[in-house]
Design a protein around this motif. Structure first.
Motif, PDB file in Angstrom:
ATOM      1  N   ASN A   1      22.246 -47.197  42.448  1.00 18.72           N
ATOM      2  CA  ASN A   1      21.443 -48.375  42.786  1.00 18.72           C
ATOM      3  C   ASN A   1      21.498 -48.712  44.269  1.00 18.72           C
ATOM      4  N   GLY A   2      22.371 -48.096  45.027  1.00 20.78           N
ATOM      5  CA  GLY A   2      22.412 -48.302  46.464  1.00 20.78           C
ATOM      6  C   GLY A   2      23.518 -49.239  46.900  1.00 20.78           C
ATOM      7  N   LEU A   3      23.575 -49.444  48.200  1.00 20.22           N
ATOM      8  CA  LEU A   3      24.581 -50.283  48.827  1.00 20.22           C
ATOM      9  C   LEU A   3      23.952 -51.578  49.321  1.00 20.22           C
ATOM     10  N   ASP A   4      24.801 -52.529  49.667  1.00 17.68           N
ATOM     11  CA  ASP A   4      24.326 -53.761  50.275  1.00 17.68           C
ATOM     12  C   ASP A   4      23.613 -53.400  51.578  1.00 17.68           C
ATOM     13  N   PRO A   5      22.328 -53.757  51.723  1.00 19.77           N
ATOM     14  CA  PRO A   5      21.565 -53.304  52.890  1.00 19.77           C
ATOM     15  C   PRO A   5      21.972 -53.935  54.210  1.00 19.77           C
ATOM     16  N   PHE A   6      22.758 -54.998  54.188  1.00 14.77           N
ATOM     17  CA  PHE A   6      23.092 -55.681  55.434  1.00 14.77           C
ATOM     18  C   PHE A   6      24.417 -55.227  56.032  1.00 14.77           C
ATOM     19  N   ASP A   7      25.401 -54.918  55.196  1.00 11.85           N
ATOM     20  CA  ASP A   7      26.715 -54.535  55.701  1.00 11.85           C
ATOM     21  C   ASP A   7      27.053 -53.078  55.398  1.00 11.85           C
ATOM     22  N   ASN A   8      27.019 -52.742  54.128  1.00 10.54           N
ATOM     23  CA  ASN A   8      27.530 -51.443  53.701  1.00 10.54           C
ATOM     24  C   ASN A   8      26.619 -50.272  54.038  1.00 10.54           C
ATOM     25  N   LEU A   9      25.319 -50.470  53.993  1.00 10.57           N
ATOM     26  CA  LEU A   9      24.408 -49.361  54.298  1.00 10.57           C
ATOM     27  C   LEU A   9      24.569 -48.878  55.741  1.00 10.57           C
ATOM     28  N   PRO A  10      24.516 -49.772  56.747  1.00  6.50           N
ATOM     29  CA  PRO A  10      24.716 -49.272  58.119  1.00  6.50           C
ATOM     30  C   PRO A  10      26.096 -48.647  58.335  1.00  6.50           C
ATOM     31  N   SER A  11      27.131 -49.202  57.696  1.00  4.80           N
ATOM     32  CA  SER A  11      28.467 -48.626  57.899  1.00  4.80           C
ATOM     33  C   SER A  11      28.588 -47.259  57.237  1.00  4.80           C
TER      34      SER A  11
ATOM     35  N   GLU B   1      17.036 -47.614  62.329  1.00  5.75           N
ATOM     36  CA  GLU B   1      16.606 -48.291  61.111  1.00  5.75           C
ATOM     37  C   GLU B   1      17.296 -47.598  59.943  1.00  5.75           C
ATOM     38  N   CYS B   2      17.904 -48.384  59.058  1.00  6.68           N
ATOM     39  CA  CYS B   2      18.599 -47.837  57.893  1.00  6.68           C
ATOM     40  C   CYS B   2      17.851 -48.226  56.629  1.00  6.68           C
ATOM     41  N   ARG B   3      17.632 -47.248  55.776  1.00  6.58           N
ATOM     42  CA  ARG B   3      16.948 -47.464  54.505  1.00  6.58           C
ATOM     43  C   ARG B   3      17.708 -46.720  53.419  1.00  6.58           C
ATOM     44  N   GLN B   4      17.349 -47.009  52.161  1.00  3.74           N
ATOM     45  CA  GLN B   4      17.930 -46.273  51.043  1.00  3.74           C
ATOM     46  C   GLN B   4      16.927 -46.193  49.914  1.00  3.74           C
ATOM     47  N   MET B   5      17.072 -45.156  49.116  1.00 10.20           N
ATOM     48  CA  MET B   5      16.199 -44.983  47.968  1.00 10.20           C
ATOM     49  C   MET B   5      16.898 -44.119  46.924  1.00 10.20           C
ATOM     50  N   ARG B   6      16.411 -44.200  45.702  1.00  7.56           N
ATOM     51  CA  ARG B   6      16.971 -43.386  44.628  1.00  7.56           C
ATOM     52  C   ARG B   6      16.391 -41.981  44.703  1.00  7.56           C
ATOM     53  N   GLY B   7      17.219 -41.028  44.351  1.00  5.48           N
ATOM     54  CA  GLY B   7      16.789 -39.644  44.322  1.00  5.48           C
ATOM     55  C   GLY B   7      17.720 -38.839  43.434  1.00  5.48           C
ATOM     56  N   PRO B   8      17.355 -37.615  43.121  1.00 10.26           N
ATOM     57  CA  PRO B   8      18.161 -36.812  42.196  1.00 10.26           C
ATOM     58  C   PRO B   8      19.462 -36.283  42.797  1.00 10.26           C
ATOM     59  N   LYS B   9      19.532 -36.177  44.109  1.00 10.44           N
ATOM     60  CA  LYS B   9      20.746 -35.644  44.729  1.00 10.44           C
ATOM     61  C   LYS B   9      21.077 -36.448  45.979  1.00 10.44           C
ATOM     62  N   TRP B  10      22.333 -36.318  46.422  1.00 11.30           N
ATOM     63  CA  TRP B  10      22.807 -37.041  47.589  1.00 11.30           C
ATOM     64  C   TRP B  10      22.346 -36.351  48.868  1.00 11.30           C
ATOM     65  N   LEU B  11      21.754 -37.125  49.767  1.00 13.48           N
ATOM     66  CA  LEU B  11      21.424 -36.629  51.098  1.00 13.48           C
ATOM     67  C   LEU B  11      21.019 -37.797  51.994  1.00 13.48           C
ATOM     68  N   VAL B  12      20.951 -37.514  53.270  1.00  8.62           N
ATOM     69  CA  VAL B  12      20.464 -38.484  54.255  1.00  8.62           C
ATOM     70  C   VAL B  12      19.272 -37.839  54.941  1.00  8.62           C
ATOM     71  N   ARG B  13      18.124 -38.493  54.877  1.00  9.38           N
ATOM     72  CA  ARG B  13      16.921 -38.011  55.549  1.00  9.38           C
ATOM     73  C   ARG B  13      16.821 -38.735  56.894  1.00  9.38           C
ATOM     74  N   VAL B  14      16.634 -37.970  57.961  1.00  7.67           N
ATOM     75  CA  VAL B  14      16.552 -38.522  59.308  1.00  7.67           C
ATOM     76  C   VAL B  14      15.162 -38.253  59.868  1.00  7.67           C
ATOM     77  N   GLU B  15      14.565 -39.291  60.412  1.00  9.99           N
ATOM     78  CA  GLU B  15      13.257 -39.171  61.072  1.00  9.99           C
ATOM     79  C   GLU B  15      13.397 -39.774  62.464  1.00  9.99           C
ATOM     80  N   ILE B  16      13.125 -38.967  63.472  1.00 14.31           N
ATOM     81  CA  ILE B  16      13.191 -39.419  64.868  1.00 14.31           C
ATOM     82  C   ILE B  16      11.800 -39.337  65.440  1.00 14.31           C
ATOM     83  N   ARG B  17      11.277 -40.469  65.872  1.00 11.40           N
ATOM     84  CA  ARG B  17       9.927 -40.478  66.465  1.00 11.40           C
ATOM     85  C   ARG B  17       9.962 -41.235  67.774  1.00 11.40           C
ATOM     86  N   GLU B  18       9.101 -40.800  68.678  1.00  9.87           N
ATOM     87  CA  GLU B  18       9.018 -41.452  69.988  1.00  9.87           C
ATOM     88  C   GLU B  18       8.402 -42.827  69.821  1.00  9.87           C
ATOM     89  N   ALA B  19       9.017 -43.806  70.459  1.00 12.85           N
ATOM     90  CA  ALA B  19       8.481 -45.162  70.433  1.00 12.85           C
ATOM     91  C   ALA B  19       7.316 -45.222  71.407  1.00 12.85           C
TER      92      ALA B  19
END
Length: 146
Positions: free
Chosen positions: A90-100, A126-144
């Motif tokens: 179900n994910g982590l607390d988006p304010f404290d635990n997700l960034p840590s 920017e930190c986000r979370q979503m449900r998925g079948p396996k554990w991973l971290v998706r990183v997207e880097i875009r020019e501002a």
């Protein structure tokens, strides 16, 4: 000025400018890669300092490996880095635990970009979370664009 039901709406020139900025944002070069790791919140993990150091080193090593495997050159600063934690929970607390939980990944990405992740305003995280079948971290880097 355009009115609709008595409310003033944005002028067509403003709407066109917003559309142009949105189109430029979509055209900005984007680097995307995935890190196959399960991250845990460092704030709630009751672990010995050596075990924590080993876990963070492993997270940073996996991030370094994913960066090298994507084969992309360094982007021009300023950039926006979006990290999405994906897992079958179900994910982590988006304010404290997700960034840590993503701190090891952020540190390695900042090292690759050649910036200090605490002091440099040219990189926005920017930190986000979503449900998925396996554990991973998706990183997207875009020019501002702004």
């Amino acid at each position: 000025m355009i009115t609709y039901l008595g409310m003033a709406l944005a002028a067509p020139a403003i709407v066109a400018a917003i559309g142009k900025a949105e189109a430029e944002r979509k055209r900005a070069p984007t680097i995307t890669f995935e890190i196959p790791i399960r991250t845990v919140s460092g704030m709630n993990a009751r672990e010995h300092w050596r075990k924590r150091a080993k876990r963070v080193a492993s997270e940073r090593g996996a991030t370094w490996k994913a960066i090298r495997n994507c084969g992309e050159p360094l982007p021009k600063l300023p950039v926006i880095v979006t990290l999405t934690r994906i897992g079958p929970t179900n994910g982590l607390d988006p304010f404290d635990n997700l960034p840590s939980s993503l701190k090891g990944c952020v540190d390695e990405i900042a090292s690759w970009l050649g910036v200090d992740d605490r002091k440099d305003d040219r990189v926005k995280y920017e930190c986000r979370q979503m449900r998925g079948p396996k554990w991973l971290v998706r990183v997207e880097i875009r020019e501002a664009t702004c």
